[in-house]
Scaffold this motif. Structure first.
Motif, PDB file in Angstrom:
ATOM      1  N   TRP A 213      21.833  -2.474 -63.908  1.00 19.95           N
ATOM      2  CA  TRP A 213      21.032  -2.856 -62.743  1.00 19.95           C
ATOM      3  C   TRP A 213      20.236  -1.654 -62.230  1.00 19.95           C
ATOM      4  O   TRP A 213      19.057  -1.776 -61.874  1.00 19.95           O
ATOM      5  CB  TRP A 213      21.937  -3.418 -61.644  1.00 19.95           C
ATOM      6  CG  TRP A 213      21.235  -4.265 -60.628  1.00 19.95           C
ATOM      7  CD1 TRP A 213      19.949  -4.739 -60.684  1.00 19.95           C
ATOM      8  CD2 TRP A 213      21.772  -4.724 -59.386  1.00 19.95           C
ATOM      9  NE1 TRP A 213      19.663  -5.480 -59.553  1.00 19.95           N
ATOM     10  CE2 TRP A 213      20.760  -5.479 -58.751  1.00 19.95           C
ATOM     11  CE3 TRP A 213      23.007  -4.581 -58.767  1.00 19.95           C
ATOM     12  CZ2 TRP A 213      20.959  -6.091 -57.502  1.00 19.95           C
ATOM     13  CZ3 TRP A 213      23.205  -5.188 -57.529  1.00 19.95           C
ATOM     14  CH2 TRP A 213      22.188  -5.938 -56.917  1.00 19.95           C
TER      15      TRP A 213
ATOM     16  N   TYR B 283      23.516  -7.629 -41.055  1.00 18.14           N
ATOM     17  CA  TYR B 283      23.033  -6.973 -42.272  1.00 18.14           C
ATOM     18  C   TYR B 283      22.197  -5.720 -42.007  1.00 18.14           C
ATOM     19  O   TYR B 283      21.455  -5.283 -42.883  1.00 18.14           O
ATOM     20  CB  TYR B 283      22.211  -7.958 -43.108  1.00 18.14           C
ATOM     21  CG  TYR B 283      22.971  -9.179 -43.567  1.00 18.14           C
ATOM     22  CD1 TYR B 283      24.355  -9.164 -43.738  1.00 18.14           C
ATOM     23  CD2 TYR B 283      22.300 -10.366 -43.845  1.00 18.14           C
ATOM     24  CE1 TYR B 283      25.043 -10.285 -44.160  1.00 18.14           C
ATOM     25  CE2 TYR B 283      22.980 -11.504 -44.282  1.00 18.14           C
ATOM     26  CZ  TYR B 283      24.351 -11.453 -44.415  1.00 18.14           C
ATOM     27  OH  TYR B 283      25.033 -12.573 -44.844  1.00 18.14           O
TER      28      TYR B 283
ATOM     29  N   TYR C  74      22.724  -6.797 -50.591  1.00 16.77           N
ATOM     30  CA  TYR C  74      23.451  -7.819 -51.351  1.00 16.77           C
ATOM     31  C   TYR C  74      24.830  -8.020 -50.745  1.00 16.77           C
ATOM     32  O   TYR C  74      25.267  -7.263 -49.871  1.00 16.77           O
ATOM     33  CB  TYR C  74      23.553  -7.470 -52.845  1.00 16.77           C
ATOM     34  CG  TYR C  74      24.310  -6.205 -53.185  1.00 16.77           C
ATOM     35  CD1 TYR C  74      25.705  -6.155 -53.150  1.00 16.77           C
ATOM     36  CD2 TYR C  74      23.635  -5.061 -53.599  1.00 16.77           C
ATOM     37  CE1 TYR C  74      26.404  -5.009 -53.483  1.00 16.77           C
ATOM     38  CE2 TYR C  74      24.323  -3.906 -53.941  1.00 16.77           C
ATOM     39  CZ  TYR C  74      25.699  -3.886 -53.876  1.00 16.77           C
ATOM     40  OH  TYR C  74      26.393  -2.738 -54.204  1.00 16.77           O
TER      41      TYR C  74
ATOM     42  N   HIS D  18      31.572 -10.779 -58.529  1.00 22.26           N
ATOM     43  CA  HIS D  18      30.383 -10.761 -59.389  1.00 22.26           C
ATOM     44  C   HIS D  18      30.607  -9.918 -60.635  1.00 22.26           C
ATOM     45  O   HIS D  18      30.014 -10.188 -61.687  1.00 22.26           O
ATOM     46  CB  HIS D  18      29.147 -10.272 -58.614  1.00 22.26           C
ATOM     47  CG  HIS D  18      29.359  -9.029 -57.823  1.00 22.26           C
ATOM     48  ND1 HIS D  18      29.579  -9.046 -56.464  1.00 22.26           N
ATOM     49  CD2 HIS D  18      29.376  -7.722 -58.181  1.00 22.26           C
ATOM     50  CE1 HIS D  18      29.718  -7.809 -56.022  1.00 22.26           C
ATOM     51  NE2 HIS D  18      29.603  -6.987 -57.043  1.00 22.26           N
TER      52      HIS D  18
ATOM     53  N   GLN E  82      15.328  -8.748 -54.671  1.00 21.59           N
ATOM     54  CA  GLN E  82      16.696  -9.276 -54.729  1.00 21.59           C
ATOM     55  C   GLN E  82      16.857 -10.364 -55.789  1.00 21.59           C
ATOM     56  O   GLN E  82      17.949 -10.540 -56.338  1.00 21.59           O
ATOM     57  CB  GLN E  82      17.119  -9.766 -53.347  1.00 21.59           C
ATOM     58  CG  GLN E  82      17.248  -8.618 -52.354  1.00 21.59           C
ATOM     59  CD  GLN E  82      17.962  -8.968 -51.072  1.00 21.59           C
ATOM     60  OE1 GLN E  82      18.608 -10.010 -50.946  1.00 21.59           O
ATOM     61  NE2 GLN E  82      17.863  -8.088 -50.084  1.00 21.59           N
TER      62      GLN E  82
ATOM     63  N   GLY F  92      18.252  -9.442 -59.548  1.00 21.27           N
ATOM     64  CA  GLY F  92      19.643  -9.151 -59.910  1.00 21.27           C
ATOM     65  C   GLY F  92      20.119  -9.817 -61.186  1.00 21.27           C
ATOM     66  O   GLY F  92      20.576  -9.134 -62.124  1.00 21.27           O
TER      67      GLY F  92
ATOM     68  N   GLN G 113      25.383 -10.740 -57.337  1.00 21.29           N
ATOM     69  CA  GLN G 113      25.719 -10.635 -55.922  1.00 21.29           C
ATOM     70  C   GLN G 113      24.961 -11.667 -55.089  1.00 21.29           C
ATOM     71  O   GLN G 113      23.933 -12.202 -55.509  1.00 21.29           O
ATOM     72  CB  GLN G 113      25.376  -9.228 -55.417  1.00 21.29           C
ATOM     73  CG  GLN G 113      26.366  -8.149 -55.830  1.00 21.29           C
ATOM     74  CD  GLN G 113      26.053  -7.502 -57.155  1.00 21.29           C
ATOM     75  OE1 GLN G 113      25.465  -8.122 -58.038  1.00 21.29           O
ATOM     76  NE2 GLN G 113      26.463  -6.263 -57.329  1.00 21.29           N
TER      77      GLN G 113
ATOM     78  N   VAL H 146      22.699 -12.677 -51.646  1.00 23.35           N
ATOM     79  CA  VAL H 146      21.449 -12.083 -51.162  1.00 23.35           C
ATOM     80  C   VAL H 146      21.469 -11.958 -49.634  1.00 23.35           C
ATOM     81  O   VAL H 146      22.262 -12.609 -48.961  1.00 23.35           O
ATOM     82  CB  VAL H 146      20.237 -12.917 -51.613  1.00 23.35           C
ATOM     83  CG1 VAL H 146      20.158 -12.965 -53.131  1.00 23.35           C
ATOM     84  CG2 VAL H 146      20.306 -14.340 -51.051  1.00 23.35           C
ATOM     85  N   THR H 147      20.556 -11.127 -49.112  1.00 18.01           N
ATOM     86  CA  THR H 147      20.534 -10.883 -47.662  1.00 18.01           C
ATOM     87  C   THR H 147      19.195 -11.207 -47.011  1.00 18.01           C
ATOM     88  O   THR H 147      19.087 -11.126 -45.792  1.00 18.01           O
ATOM     89  CB  THR H 147      20.858  -9.406 -47.343  1.00 18.01           C
ATOM     90  OG1 THR H 147      19.840  -8.571 -47.911  1.00 18.01           O
ATOM     91  CG2 THR H 147      22.226  -9.011 -47.884  1.00 18.01           C
TER      92      THR H 147
ATOM     93  N   PRO I  78      20.437 -16.986 -54.197  1.00 17.99           N
ATOM     94  CA  PRO I  78      21.673 -16.477 -54.815  1.00 17.99           C
ATOM     95  C   PRO I  78      21.941 -17.175 -56.133  1.00 17.99           C
ATOM     96  O   PRO I  78      21.861 -18.399 -56.236  1.00 17.99           O
ATOM     97  CB  PRO I  78      22.749 -16.805 -53.776  1.00 17.99           C
ATOM     98  CG  PRO I  78      22.185 -17.929 -52.974  1.00 17.99           C
ATOM     99  CD  PRO I  78      20.697 -17.756 -52.964  1.00 17.99           C
TER     100      PRO I  78
END
Length: 372
Positions: free
Chosen positions: A70, A146, A157, A259, A313, A316, A323, A325-326, A332
């Motif tokens: 990653w 967050y 994440y 994850h 994001q 990923g 993971q 997401v935010t 996700p």
């Protein structure tokens, strides 16, 4: 004969007169319209590549905590988008925090990306992070949760703690089953069969330690941790490593983020069973922050802003990272991993007590020697 000439002359005169009248009745000829280029088709049109956002910095030094694939993938994506060379070092969260503390007077990194925010909160306490009021904080789904109130870090994440059990080991030990509670880890059959990272080097392991202390309270929690430590086969340096080692048959159970278990099952075909503790599990918010004294501040802010976009994001899964997401608009890839019973994890408490708890664990329970 003269009459014939007169008739012909009359006819010619009439013809000329008619021609003049016709010309007078016609509208003036308009000037030709400007010639327009034909609409370009998708096949025929040659479009210039999109201009890269203008950044004066030519490089960025990145401290990267997630898995190597990653880190490498995001480096390449950022370089392609911004035309900035990214130099990165991959370290587990505990190692990363120690490195920043050691370099406080002469920081070598511009951005810290990834790893549980417990470590970022500890870094903020030590004056290692720079405040940045990013416009992309507006993208966060839950800014109160967050983001640091002082804007020294933001979440990029989410990940839940889980257990990974080797299916071949279960088959070889009839009557056993994968653990489904924290108490199950203390069963006799798992003595010497559990792997987890050491909390001094790993954010994953520290999240597990802080989870137990929050579920049981500090007094009972430390008593449990002493028994839990007695079940260990070995501690590792990296938080994700136990899932790999257990998948290879070196122990029965790993305590890691869910994850990372999915990655081992799906991409490395490891014979692992994924379970969650029924009484509740802890979770991480992975962070991003600008290092105080960053030498490439413009590039650092660009990375921080980019990390808080759905575009970044959503990358990923491309690099085997599953993971949560935010930010709004990000999707996700494994929403079920966060749809489990989560404790009300206190990140501030965990971050502020990190040094004291890690020191207690290292000095009284298990040294950070010979980590795998």
């Amino acid at each position: 004969m003269k009459r014939s000439y007169r008739v012909i002359g009359t006819m010619i005169a009439l013809f000329v007169l008619a021609s003049m009248l016709l010309a007078a009745c016609q509208q003036p000829t308009a000037a030709p319209a400007a010639t327009q280029a034909p609409a370009a088709t998708k096949a025929a049109a040659t479009q210039a590549p999109a201009a890269k956002p203008a950044i004066k910095d030519k490089e960025l030094n990145l401290l990267c905590t997630p898995q190597e694939e990653w880190c490498q993938g995001m480096k390449q994506e950022f370089e392609k988008k911004y035309g900035v060379t990214v130099n990165y070092v991959r370290m587990s969260a505990g190692e990363a925090l120690a490195r920043l503390q050691a370099e406080k007077d002469n920081p070598q990194f511009d951005v810290w990306w990834g790893g549980p925010v417990d470590s970022f909160i500890a870094a903020k306490q030590s004056g290692l992070l720079d405040r940045y009021d990013s416009p992309n904080h507006a993208n966060l789904i839950d800014p109160d949760k967050y983001k640091d109130p002082d804007n020294t870090w933001a979440g990029i994440y989410l990940g839940s703690l889980a257990f990974a059990t080797n299916k071949d080991w279960l088959k070889a030990h009839p009557g056993t089953s994968a653990p489904k509670s924290w108490d199950d880890l203390l069963k006799p059959e798992f003595k010497g069969q559990i792997m987890v990272a050491h909390p001094s080097t790993s954010g994953t392991s520290y999240t597990a330690l802080a989870t137990i202390l929050q579920i049981r309270g500090e007094k009972d929690g430390w008593e449990y941790i002493k028994k839990y430590a007695g079940q260990m086969a070995q501690y590792t340096k990296s938080g994700a490593a136990p899932a790999k080692f257990v998948g290879q048959g070196e122990a029965a159970v790993a305590i890691v983020f869910s994850h990372d278990i999915v990655n081992e099952i799906e991409n490395n075909k490891m014979p692992l069973e994924l379970t969650f503790p029924a009484e509740g599990t802890g979770y991480e918010i992975g962070g991003v922050a600008i290092v105080k004294g960053a030498k490439h501040l413009e590039a650092a802010r660009a990375w921080y802003d980019w990390a808080l976009t759905a575009e970044a994001q959503n990358l990923g899964p491309k690099y085997k990272a599953y993971q949560g997401v935010t930010v709004k608009g990000a999707v996700p890839s494994r929403p079920e991993l966060m749809q489990v019973k989560l404790i009300k994890y206190d990140f501030e408490w965990a971050g502020k007590n990190k040094k004291a708890f890690v020191d207690k664990f290292t000095n009284e329970i298990a040294k950070a020697d010979n980590l795998k």
